[in-house]
Enzyme design. Structure first.
Site, PDB file in Angstrom:
ATOM      1  CD  GLU A  38      -2.840   1.575   2.306  1.00  0.00           C
ATOM      2  OE1 GLU A  38      -2.770   0.567   3.393  1.00  0.00           O
ATOM      3  OE2 GLU A  38      -3.397   2.450   2.479  1.00  0.00           O
ATOM      4  NE  ARG A 264       4.418  -7.952  10.900  1.00  0.00           N
ATOM      5  CZ  ARG A 264       4.117  -7.288  10.038  1.00  0.00           C
ATOM      6  NH1 ARG A 264       3.172  -7.498   9.300  1.00  0.00           N
ATOM      7  NH2 ARG A 264       4.519  -6.009   9.755  1.00  0.00           N
ATOM      8  CE  LYS A 274       3.814  -0.079   3.915  1.00  0.00           C
ATOM      9  NZ  LYS A 274       2.605   0.035   3.445  1.00  0.00           N
TER      10      LYS A 274
HETATM   11  P1  ATP Z   1       2.779  -2.000   7.396  1.00  0.00           P
HETATM   12  O1  ATP Z   1       2.309  -2.409   8.497  1.00  0.00           O
HETATM   13  O2  ATP Z   1       4.350  -1.595   7.720  1.00  0.00           O
HETATM   14  O3  ATP Z   1       2.067  -0.658   6.695  1.00  0.00           O
HETATM   15  P2  ATP Z   1       1.805  -3.834   5.760  1.00  0.00           P
HETATM   16  O4  ATP Z   1       1.783  -5.271   5.691  1.00  0.00           O
HETATM   17  O5  ATP Z   1       0.579  -3.060   5.970  1.00  0.00           O
HETATM   18  O6  ATP Z   1       2.993  -3.260   6.513  1.00  0.00           O
HETATM   19  P3  ATP Z   1       1.964  -3.530   2.934  1.00  0.00           P
HETATM   20  O7  ATP Z   1       2.174  -2.363   2.069  1.00  0.00           O
HETATM   21  O8  ATP Z   1       0.254  -3.942   2.919  1.00  0.00           O
HETATM   22  O9  ATP Z   1       2.231  -3.162   4.155  1.00  0.00           O
HETATM   23  O10 ATP Z   1       2.752  -4.685   2.624  1.00  0.00           O
HETATM   24  C1  ATP Z   1       2.988  -5.278   1.489  1.00  0.00           C
HETATM   25  C2  ATP Z   1       3.450  -6.679   1.666  1.00  0.00           C
HETATM   26  O11 ATP Z   1       4.557  -6.895   2.333  1.00  0.00           O
HETATM   27  C3  ATP Z   1       2.325  -7.422   2.196  1.00  0.00           C
HETATM   28  O12 ATP Z   1       2.192  -8.686   1.308  1.00  0.00           O
HETATM   29  C4  ATP Z   1       2.961  -7.854   3.545  1.00  0.00           C
HETATM   30  O13 ATP Z   1       2.404  -8.941   4.098  1.00  0.00           O
HETATM   31  C5  ATP Z   1       4.326  -7.700   3.658  1.00  0.00           C
HETATM   32  N1  ATP Z   1       4.913  -7.369   4.532  1.00  0.00           N
HETATM   33  C6  ATP Z   1       4.791  -6.171   5.607  1.00  0.00           C
HETATM   34  N2  ATP Z   1       5.418  -6.268   6.652  1.00  0.00           N
HETATM   35  C7  ATP Z   1       6.159  -7.468   6.433  1.00  0.00           C
HETATM   36  C8  ATP Z   1       6.970  -8.262   7.411  1.00  0.00           C
HETATM   37  N3  ATP Z   1       7.463  -7.476   8.790  1.00  0.00           N
HETATM   38  N4  ATP Z   1       7.562  -9.288   6.953  1.00  0.00           N
HETATM   39  C9  ATP Z   1       7.172  -9.910   6.108  1.00  0.00           C
HETATM   40  N5  ATP Z   1       6.360  -9.402   4.953  1.00  0.00           N
HETATM   41  C10 ATP Z   1       5.977  -8.143   5.406  1.00  0.00           C
HETATM   42 MG    MG Z   2      -1.242  -2.767   4.984  1.00  0.00          MG
END
Ligand code: ATP
Ligand code: MG
Length: 575
Positions: A38, A264, A274
């Protein structure tokens, strides 16, 4: 792009094993994965794992990986984040198939599918307030209460959804919900919201829409539209999988995508969220998303971390369904390994102590007759400097550099002690001799102190017969680095420690309470000319000090700025 695999052993994680089985069963013409960020912030270390997994699998199995922006929430998203995410993925060394995709690019199709669900009797417009919807969802032990609109006719629902689209409802006055099961033990199946009203312009679609699909609705259908075969996400989405499957089944895809969840990446002393990282940027705790202390890709890039090191780290971490916390020293290990044979060497004195060589001219006048054959040098009469030619790397051919050796030098303050602790191997009044790296053996004859007793300068002599030769009749222990005081270049060197002082900063209620006050120290160093003259972004090993990078934003030859990448060694060994 298979050259990325640093070890050729077959990776045997559970996802790759599933894919191998699917390939054997000829389930799909091609493996298609996607990385779906995102665009609401910069990518971080956690995303590196997801990127390496999704793009890595596509490479290994002859498939493709899409980059898709899951941009269903325009309030937090912007174009700047999109640009930086694209840049980060490329920098890591991966290529997505074709153009980058956007969930917003499918808004027309998603709207049509929402209408299809209504027509099938699988969705309805709910006019309850957000509070009522929440209260009526029930609890783990208690079934939810159906909305008064749950059994409205298809015609009524179509009309209301159309009104939602036409802006007739304020935010919170109406939502479209999937009609599944208000008593499901899985709360995500209790008629989840799939469209909401948001009177908000979108960075891609402008003012076209005032309703936006929910992530849980847009995601499976975007996957299906793109022909994704294996939709890989983190474990927190496991409970969402039934709705994922429900959605693609109701819309009627013949070859539905499948979601697989992995754990994760968590690393101690850092955080991967983020939202929390954005707080640090917004509050000015760090200098920006690319502050070298940040666990963002932009920050790690500016810090000098290498794509190769980050990919190696992800390989070592592997892919499982077990939540764990990875030792940050494993990351440093991988980065260090990637630098050993790829960085030129150089000498930088981080805490300079002046040394005047009192017999410089006498000693150096005989350098040519007294040097060893291994020494490559030239005397520069105008500059009164002996230029020593040295390879940039001891065993990788990177060419040579010239190091100026002059009457006054700097050595590190830590290399001279008036009262040396037990076992001290460097210079002191009781052990005045040491080898200066790449040049003569030096003997300290006098130290000068200030009123507080700190050593401010050394006087010393060099032994003319030791240019590349062992001294006669005695053994001199130890080698130290040095820089010419007259021709070395003053440089800012930034030393880093962890940004956070606790193992799990992500769980702290107030991030300010867990910041390490020593995370950044700026030193007024002096570097040999070959380091100052390097282009911004060049990485080095500073002898005896560690790995450093000429800062990509601020470094110039006149005002060099280096960031510490990682120390030279650590007792840590990966399992
Ligand atoms: P954040 O909470 O930091 O915004 P998010 O999962 O909401 O993380 P996205 O932009 O939706 O962020 O993530 C893109 C991809 O990266 C998703 O498939 C998510 O599962 C993966 N991802 C995010 N954080 C991790 C992590 N700590 N380890 C492995 N994969 C991750
Ligand atoms: Mg997200």
């Amino acid at each position: 792009m298979s050259e990325h695999s640093s070890n050729n052993a077959q990776k045997n994680d559970f996802i790759r094993n599933i894919i191998r089985d699917d390939i054997k069963a000829q389930k799909y013409p091609q493996i298609v994965t996607r990385f779906p960020p995102e665009p609401n912030g910069y990518l971080h270390l956690g995303h590196v794992k997801s990127i390496c997994l999704n793009f890595g699998i596509a490479e290994e199995f002859g498939g493709v990986c899409n980059l898709r922006f899951d941009d269903t929430n325009p309030t937090a998203e912007k174009q700047d984040f999109i640009d930086n995410i694209e840049n980060d993925v490329k920098w890591l060394g991966f290529e997505w198939a074709g153009e980058a995709h956007h969930a917003s690019g499918y808004f027309d199709q998603l709207y049509a599918w929402a209408v299809q669900l209504i027509e099938q009797g699988d969705a309805y417009v709910d006019l309850q307030s957000p509070e009522q919807i929440r209260d009526n969802r029930g609890s783990f032990n208690e079934a939810g209460t159906p909305s008064p609109q749950r059994d409205a006719s298809v015609a009524e629902n179509l009309a209301r959804f159309n009104e939602m689209k036409d802006g007739k409802f304020a935010e919170g006055e109406a939502v479209l919900r999937a009609k599944i099961d208000m008593a499901s033990p899985n709360m995500n199946m209790r008629d989840p919201v799939i469209y909401r009203v948001m009177h908000q312009a979108h960075h891609q679609t402008g003012d076209k829409w005032c309703i936006y699909p929910m992530y849980d609705f847009a995601h499976p259908l975007s996957d299906a539209l793109e022909g994704i075969t294996h939709s890989l996400c983190t474990l927190e989405f496991e409970d969402h999988r039934p709705f994922y499957d429900w959605t693609v089944e109701k819309i009627g895809f013949e070859v539905p995508p499948h979601q697989y969840e992995f754990s994760r990446l968590n690393v101690d002393h850092t955080m991967t969220s983020k939202r929390k990282l954005k707080q640090l940027v917004d509050e000015g705790v760090v200098s920006g998303w690319d502050d070298p202390r940040m666990p963002t890709i932009a920050g790690m890039r500016r810090r000098g971390y290498t794509p190769e090191g980050l990919r190696d780290f992800c390989e070592r971490v592997g892919v499982t369904k077990v939540d764990s916390v990875v030792d940050f020293r494993l990351l440093e290990f991988s980065i260090r390994q990637s630098l050993e044979t790829t960085t030129a060497r150089g000498m930088a004195v981080l805490k300079p102590l002046k040394v005047t060589i009192t017999n410089f001219y006498d000693a150096v006048s005989s350098w040519e007759s007294q040097k060893a054959d291994s020494v490559n040098a030239r005397w520069d009469e105008d500059a009164q400097t002996l230029w020593l030619k040295q390879p940039k790397h001891p065993n990788v051919d990177m060419g040579e550099r010239e190091i100026p050796f002059t009457e006054t030098l700097y050595i590190d303050q830590g290399d001279y002690e008036i009262e040396p602790p037990a076992g001290y191997k460097r210079l002191s009044p009781v052990k005045p001799e040491i080898r200066l790296r790449n040049t003569y053996v030096l003997a300290v004859t006098e130290h000068i102190t200030d009123d507080a007793g700190n050593v401010t300068e050394l006087k010393a002599t060099i032994d003319p017969a030791t240019l590349g030769n062992n001294p006669e009749g005695r053994k001199v222990k130890g080698v130290i680095h040095w820089v010419s005081a007259s021709l070395g270049v003053p440089a800012t060197v930034r030393m880093y420690e962890q940004l956070f002082s606790v193992e799990d900063p992500g769980s702290a209620s107030d991030v300010h309470q867990v910041l390490n006050p020593n995370s950044l120290t700026e030193l007024a160093a002096v570097v040999e000319p070959s380091l100052a003259n390097a282009d911004a972004g060049t990485r080095f090993q500073f002898e005896r000090e560690g790995y450093f990078i000429a800062d990509s934003e601020e470094h110039t030859s006149d005002k060099p700025v280096f960031n510490q990448i990682v120390s030279l060694r650590d007792s840590y060994k990966p399992a």
